[in-house]
Design an enzyme around this catalytic site. Sequence first.
Site, PDB file in Angstrom:
ATOM      1  N   ASN A   1       0.824  -1.214   0.000  1.00  0.00           N
ATOM      2  CA  ASN A   1       0.000   0.000   0.000  1.00  0.00           C
ATOM      3  C   ASN A   1       0.856   1.261   0.000  1.00  0.00           C
ATOM      4  O   ASN A   1       0.460   2.294  -0.551  1.00  0.00           O
ATOM      5  CB  ASN A   1      -0.924  -0.003   1.222  1.00  0.00           C
ATOM      6  CG  ASN A   1      -1.899  -1.167   1.207  1.00  0.00           C
ATOM      7  OD1 ASN A   1      -2.142  -1.758   0.163  1.00  0.00           O
ATOM      8  ND2 ASN A   1      -2.454  -1.512   2.352  1.00  0.00           N
TER       9      ASN A   1
ATOM     10  N   GLU B   1      -2.444  -3.596  -5.480  1.00  0.00           N
ATOM     11  CA  GLU B   1      -3.850  -3.724  -5.022  1.00  0.00           C
ATOM     12  C   GLU B   1      -4.704  -2.516  -5.428  1.00  0.00           C
ATOM     13  O   GLU B   1      -5.352  -1.886  -4.591  1.00  0.00           O
ATOM     14  CB  GLU B   1      -3.887  -3.915  -3.490  1.00  0.00           C
ATOM     15  CG  GLU B   1      -3.258  -5.211  -3.050  1.00  0.00           C
ATOM     16  CD  GLU B   1      -3.498  -5.582  -1.583  1.00  0.00           C
ATOM     17  OE1 GLU B   1      -3.968  -4.724  -0.804  1.00  0.00           O
ATOM     18  OE2 GLU B   1      -3.220  -6.727  -1.230  1.00  0.00           O
TER      19      GLU B   1
ATOM     20  N   GLU C   1       1.987 -11.624  -2.544  1.00  0.00           N
ATOM     21  CA  GLU C   1       1.725 -11.498  -1.102  1.00  0.00           C
ATOM     22  C   GLU C   1       0.950 -12.728  -0.660  1.00  0.00           C
ATOM     23  O   GLU C   1      -0.173 -12.951  -1.127  1.00  0.00           O
ATOM     24  CB  GLU C   1       0.912 -10.240  -0.781  1.00  0.00           C
ATOM     25  CG  GLU C   1       1.693  -8.957  -0.927  1.00  0.00           C
ATOM     26  CD  GLU C   1       0.925  -7.723  -0.456  1.00  0.00           C
ATOM     27  OE1 GLU C   1       0.124  -7.817   0.495  1.00  0.00           O
ATOM     28  OE2 GLU C   1       1.140  -6.663  -1.072  1.00  0.00           O
TER      29      GLU C   1
END
Length: 511
Positions: free
Chosen positions: A74, A175, A294
């Site tokens: 992120n 993401e 991930e």
Amino acid sequence: MQTSPARVLLHPDFTVGTVDRRLFGSFVEHLGRAVYTGIHEPGHPTADGHGFRRDVADLTRELGVTTVRYPGGNFVSNYRWEDAVGPVEQRKPFLDLAWRTVEPNVVGTDEFLQWAEREGIQPMMAVNLGTRGVEEAVALLEYCNGEAGTRWADLRIANGREKPYDVKLWCLGNEMDGPWQVGRKDAHEYGKLARNAGRAMKQVDPSIELVACGSSSMEMPTFGEWERTVLEYTYDLVDHISMHAYYHEVDGDRASFLGSGTAMDRFIERVAASADAVGAQSRSDKRITISFDEWNVWYQSRFPGEDNLPIQKDAPRIIEDVYSGLDAVVVGDLLVTLLNHADRVPVACLAQLVNVIAPIMTEPGGEAWRQPTFHPFATTARLAQGDALDLRVSAPTITTKAHGEVPAVTAAATLADGAVALFLTNRSAEPVEVEVAHLGAALEIAEGWSMTADHEPAVVGPEHAEKVTAEHWGEFDVAGRVAGDAGASSTTVTLPPESWTALSGTLTSPK
Ligand code: AHR
């Protein structure tokens, strides 16, 4: 009581594909203490001349990590990499919105890439497609891989690094479907941006491999549709589509947690099917592979959520999950799933490496230690060499709340020049006898290691990790639990309840 036997059928000539060494990757994000007091701590007694902890680097080598993804996660979606290169004293801190943490910009691209190089790790870089775009992505690639004579390559040289880093693996954002992502996009917006950034990046360096963002998890409402749309824009350009998955025990539902590998298996098959559908539609011979960049056990139910984190500085302790023997059995079993997809999953990253949902933990100024999950990863990375074998496994099933019927026993095997490794999980609460049928080939098991699940809550600190390891991890009793001589056509292995086992030996075809 013993669960009815399971059967594993193997033959040296039946293979899934070669195990890509990048399957044993990990991840270092500017999050919590992954970087600061994780890999980097200048005042630490073991710090090297560059301020990186030698004890952590040594454990990273022992873990067998081949590839490390950086700088997020992120974090990357609001990162300005240019602010973290050049003289450290001139760099300014910034407020990272992903983790609401003041990032000092002391470790940046050069520090990370040089650490990776010193430690023999292949870096996997991510570009910011959240708040930024094509221009920044191209500039970073040029900074890393460009030859002298252009603006960004010359800046790298001026910053003291003559030789290009030659970074091969690049993630086009992170993401981007997630509502928590800074600069989140819908599939069309992201697909177009990824196509434009990827095309420009391949013009700078055609030798790179690109990863397009897949869904953040199989539970995302746009799962499937996201993959299809993104790949319709990028199919000809990218090499891999990403997958992320974290598993944990929910409300004491041990059986479902132990069956997580089956959920991972289905997830891989669904993403592969989505990618192949796009390829089929465009009559393409190209096959998109998966970067499972991930994966891990993460007790997300204990995480308050990014938006509820207070603004902090000085490398706060964020998502420092502590693992048990049960978690380690699940990690071993997830590796079984990854090995069985060796043809489709060339890259995978255990998220993360140090302190943040990690196999390695540290104390600032103090010790670094192995969590129980360290052992199945390190053992698999060491033993899984050569080709993954295409096994046929028949086993009793267990009914789980989360995944329906799952096999009680899972297995994977690899073979390299006659050296065989066999990885077996017993997900049931009883011992199970596994008949390994080797169809005329001679199998000799020389040694083994095993992790058994515990029932205790995990406790923070090296003492607890060492206690779990002492009680639940160790050499497998080959003499007592493996039966069958080298000339026999099958070998029987008795697995302890709720366990993960790695066996190594030789497998040779009859002359
Ligand atoms: O690994 C922790 C976080 O999990 C990463 O930053 C993000 O990509 C994922 O949601």
